[in-house]
Motif scaffolding. Sequence first.
Motif, PDB file in Angstrom:
ATOM      1  N   THR A  21       9.761   3.271  -2.648  1.00 17.12           N
ATOM      2  CA  THR A  21      10.762   4.231  -3.113  1.00 17.12           C
ATOM      3  C   THR A  21      11.209   5.081  -1.929  1.00 17.12           C
ATOM      4  O   THR A  21      10.625   5.030  -0.844  1.00 17.12           O
ATOM      5  CB  THR A  21      10.184   5.132  -4.213  1.00 17.12           C
ATOM      6  OG1 THR A  21       9.114   5.931  -3.641  1.00 17.12           O
ATOM      7  CG2 THR A  21       9.622   4.318  -5.370  1.00 17.12           C
ATOM      8  N   TYR A  22      12.230   5.879  -2.150  1.00 22.09           N
ATOM      9  CA  TYR A  22      12.708   6.767  -1.086  1.00 22.09           C
ATOM     10  C   TYR A  22      11.660   7.830  -0.750  1.00 22.09           C
ATOM     11  O   TYR A  22      11.574   8.287   0.388  1.00 22.09           O
ATOM     12  CB  TYR A  22      14.030   7.411  -1.487  1.00 22.09           C
ATOM     13  CG  TYR A  22      15.171   6.415  -1.558  1.00 22.09           C
ATOM     14  CD1 TYR A  22      15.650   5.823  -0.392  1.00 22.09           C
ATOM     15  CD2 TYR A  22      15.737   6.054  -2.768  1.00 22.09           C
ATOM     16  CE1 TYR A  22      16.688   4.899  -0.443  1.00 22.09           C
ATOM     17  CE2 TYR A  22      16.772   5.136  -2.836  1.00 22.09           C
ATOM     18  CZ  TYR A  22      17.246   4.551  -1.671  1.00 22.09           C
ATOM     19  OH  TYR A  22      18.266   3.627  -1.720  1.00 22.09           O
ATOM     20  N   LEU A  23      10.862   8.199  -1.740  1.00 20.34           N
ATOM     21  CA  LEU A  23       9.774   9.133  -1.468  1.00 20.34           C
ATOM     22  C   LEU A  23       8.728   8.484  -0.559  1.00 20.34           C
ATOM     23  O   LEU A  23       8.158   9.155   0.315  1.00 20.34           O
ATOM     24  CB  LEU A  23       9.134   9.581  -2.782  1.00 20.34           C
ATOM     25  CG  LEU A  23       8.079  10.696  -2.676  1.00 20.34           C
ATOM     26  CD1 LEU A  23       8.691  11.972  -2.087  1.00 20.34           C
ATOM     27  CD2 LEU A  23       7.472  10.988  -4.045  1.00 20.34           C
ATOM     28  N   ASP A  24       8.500   7.182  -0.747  1.00 18.67           N
ATOM     29  CA  ASP A  24       7.585   6.461   0.148  1.00 18.67           C
ATOM     30  C   ASP A  24       8.097   6.501   1.579  1.00 18.67           C
ATOM     31  O   ASP A  24       7.307   6.591   2.526  1.00 18.67           O
ATOM     32  CB  ASP A  24       7.418   5.006  -0.311  1.00 18.67           C
ATOM     33  CG  ASP A  24       6.681   4.897  -1.635  1.00 18.67           C
ATOM     34  OD1 ASP A  24       5.840   5.777  -1.912  1.00 18.67           O
ATOM     35  OD2 ASP A  24       6.946   3.938  -2.390  1.00 18.67           O
ATOM     36  N   TRP A  25       9.396   6.422   1.756  1.00 21.14           N
ATOM     37  CA  TRP A  25       9.978   6.529   3.098  1.00 21.14           C
ATOM     38  C   TRP A  25       9.647   7.875   3.730  1.00 21.14           C
ATOM     39  O   TRP A  25       9.307   7.950   4.909  1.00 21.14           O
ATOM     40  CB  TRP A  25      11.496   6.351   3.027  1.00 21.14           C
ATOM     41  CG  TRP A  25      11.938   4.922   3.056  1.00 21.14           C
ATOM     42  CD1 TRP A  25      11.144   3.814   3.009  1.00 21.14           C
ATOM     43  CD2 TRP A  25      13.285   4.446   3.146  1.00 21.14           C
ATOM     44  NE1 TRP A  25      11.899   2.676   3.052  1.00 21.14           N
ATOM     45  CE2 TRP A  25      13.219   3.022   3.148  1.00 21.14           C
ATOM     46  CE3 TRP A  25      14.522   5.060   3.217  1.00 21.14           C
ATOM     47  CZ2 TRP A  25      14.365   2.230   3.219  1.00 21.14           C
ATOM     48  CZ3 TRP A  25      15.667   4.275   3.298  1.00 21.14           C
ATOM     49  CH2 TRP A  25      15.580   2.869   3.301  1.00 21.14           C
ATOM     50  N   LEU A  26       9.739   8.927   2.924  1.00 20.17           N
ATOM     51  CA  LEU A  26       9.426  10.257   3.450  1.00 20.17           C
ATOM     52  C   LEU A  26       7.950  10.367   3.834  1.00 20.17           C
ATOM     53  O   LEU A  26       7.613  10.938   4.879  1.00 20.17           O
ATOM     54  CB  LEU A  26       9.779  11.331   2.417  1.00 20.17           C
ATOM     55  CG  LEU A  26      11.260  11.670   2.280  1.00 20.17           C
ATOM     56  CD1 LEU A  26      11.460  12.719   1.188  1.00 20.17           C
ATOM     57  CD2 LEU A  26      11.827  12.187   3.606  1.00 20.17           C
ATOM     58  N   PHE A  27       7.075   9.812   2.992  1.00 15.81           N
ATOM     59  CA  PHE A  27       5.648   9.844   3.327  1.00 15.81           C
ATOM     60  C   PHE A  27       5.359   9.023   4.584  1.00 15.81           C
ATOM     61  O   PHE A  27       4.511   9.385   5.395  1.00 15.81           O
ATOM     62  CB  PHE A  27       4.809   9.340   2.155  1.00 15.81           C
ATOM     63  CG  PHE A  27       4.628  10.351   1.048  1.00 15.81           C
ATOM     64  CD1 PHE A  27       4.131  11.613   1.336  1.00 15.81           C
ATOM     65  CD2 PHE A  27       4.947  10.049  -0.265  1.00 15.81           C
ATOM     66  CE1 PHE A  27       3.958  12.552   0.333  1.00 15.81           C
ATOM     67  CE2 PHE A  27       4.781  10.981  -1.282  1.00 15.81           C
ATOM     68  CZ  PHE A  27       4.285  12.245  -0.969  1.00 15.81           C
ATOM     69  N   SER A  28       6.074   7.920   4.750  1.00 19.18           N
ATOM     70  CA  SER A  28       5.926   7.122   5.964  1.00 19.18           C
ATOM     71  C   SER A  28       6.372   7.920   7.184  1.00 19.18           C
ATOM     72  O   SER A  28       5.720   7.893   8.239  1.00 19.18           O
ATOM     73  CB  SER A  28       6.750   5.839   5.842  1.00 19.18           C
ATOM     74  OG  SER A  28       6.751   5.127   7.069  1.00 19.18           O
ATOM     75  N   GLY A  29       7.467   8.662   7.051  1.00 20.47           N
ATOM     76  CA  GLY A  29       7.923   9.511   8.149  1.00 20.47           C
ATOM     77  C   GLY A  29       6.934  10.613   8.468  1.00 20.47           C
ATOM     78  O   GLY A  29       6.706  10.937   9.642  1.00 20.47           O
ATOM     79  N   LEU A  30       6.329  11.182   7.426  1.00 14.96           N
ATOM     80  CA  LEU A  30       5.326  12.226   7.648  1.00 14.96           C
ATOM     81  C   LEU A  30       4.117  11.654   8.372  1.00 14.96           C
ATOM     82  O   LEU A  30       3.573  12.287   9.293  1.00 14.96           O
ATOM     83  CB  LEU A  30       4.907  12.832   6.303  1.00 14.96           C
ATOM     84  CG  LEU A  30       3.793  13.881   6.350  1.00 14.96           C
ATOM     85  CD1 LEU A  30       4.201  15.071   7.227  1.00 14.96           C
ATOM     86  CD2 LEU A  30       3.426  14.345   4.942  1.00 14.96           C
ATOM     87  N   ALA A  31       3.681  10.457   7.986  1.00 11.73           N
ATOM     88  CA  ALA A  31       2.544   9.819   8.656  1.00 11.73           C
ATOM     89  C   ALA A  31       2.852   9.568  10.132  1.00 11.73           C
ATOM     90  O   ALA A  31       2.005   9.790  11.006  1.00 11.73           O
ATOM     91  CB  ALA A  31       2.187   8.513   7.955  1.00 11.73           C
ATOM     92  N   ASN A  32       4.075   9.112  10.432  1.00 10.88           N
ATOM     93  CA  ASN A  32       4.461   8.888  11.821  1.00 10.88           C
ATOM     94  C   ASN A  32       4.503  10.197  12.611  1.00 10.88           C
ATOM     95  O   ASN A  32       4.111  10.241  13.777  1.00 10.88           O
ATOM     96  CB  ASN A  32       5.824   8.204  11.885  1.00 10.88           C
ATOM     97  CG  ASN A  32       5.774   6.748  11.452  1.00 10.88           C
ATOM     98  OD1 ASN A  32       4.718   6.113  11.514  1.00 10.88           O
ATOM     99  ND2 ASN A  32       6.892   6.220  11.002  1.00 10.88           N
TER     100      ASN A  32
END
Length: 245
Positions: A21-32
């Motif tokens: 989901t788009y929220l998963d994208w945000l969590f991926s960005g936070l992890a990076n």
Amino acid sequence: MDYRWHWGVLLQPVATGEPATYLDWLFSGLANTVELTLLAFSLALAMGTVFGVMRTLPNGAANAASAAYVSIFRGVPLIVQFFIWFFVVPEVLPTAAGDWFKSLPSHPQFLIASVVSLGVYTGSRICEQVRAGIQARPVGQFHAAFALGLTRAQAYRHVLLPVAFRTILGPLTSEFLIISKNSAVASTIGLLELSGQARQLVDYTAQPYESFICVTLAYMALNFAILRGMRWIRRRTALHGMIGS
């Protein structure tokens, strides 16, 4: 303002077809962002310590090398350094090293270049803080270490640096916070950290307010965690009667 809020878009599957989901994208960005911040700060602390010590040694060559490092990397804009490390340095490295870097998948390439860029730049700032922390110690501490039979290296390791780091813990916290925010520059070379993912969300959803509000809250949470962690370190390492207590 004629704007249609749609928070539910964050839970929708992404348009690229991947299972996220788009929220998963945000969590991926936070992890990076967290990964880049921790790695870059570790590199900056190591380089800042080495060159900060060199700035205080009675050695002209060491002083000159450290001063040159600080002048060069503090004087060049950070975004320019990102471009140099990613586009220029691999071309001037030995052929084997350059080919190895360019053969990596895109994400490790972006991450390595970003860590080096951010770490080397911030290390030039920490270098001056370490130098100031060492020179702020009474000269008697150094003489006492020699009187106990310690070598110069042992005096720095066991006497000067432990107290100097306690003294500059406040500025080091600021540098930690600055690195977490400067990590946004990594998106210019392709690393999808928080701000990069936010722009990607806007491109795919056309919901800019929701995207950047979430990113702002994520940065605030990250900075809050850094502050709490550094305050815990300060309490655990404080020496009674010292500036860092």
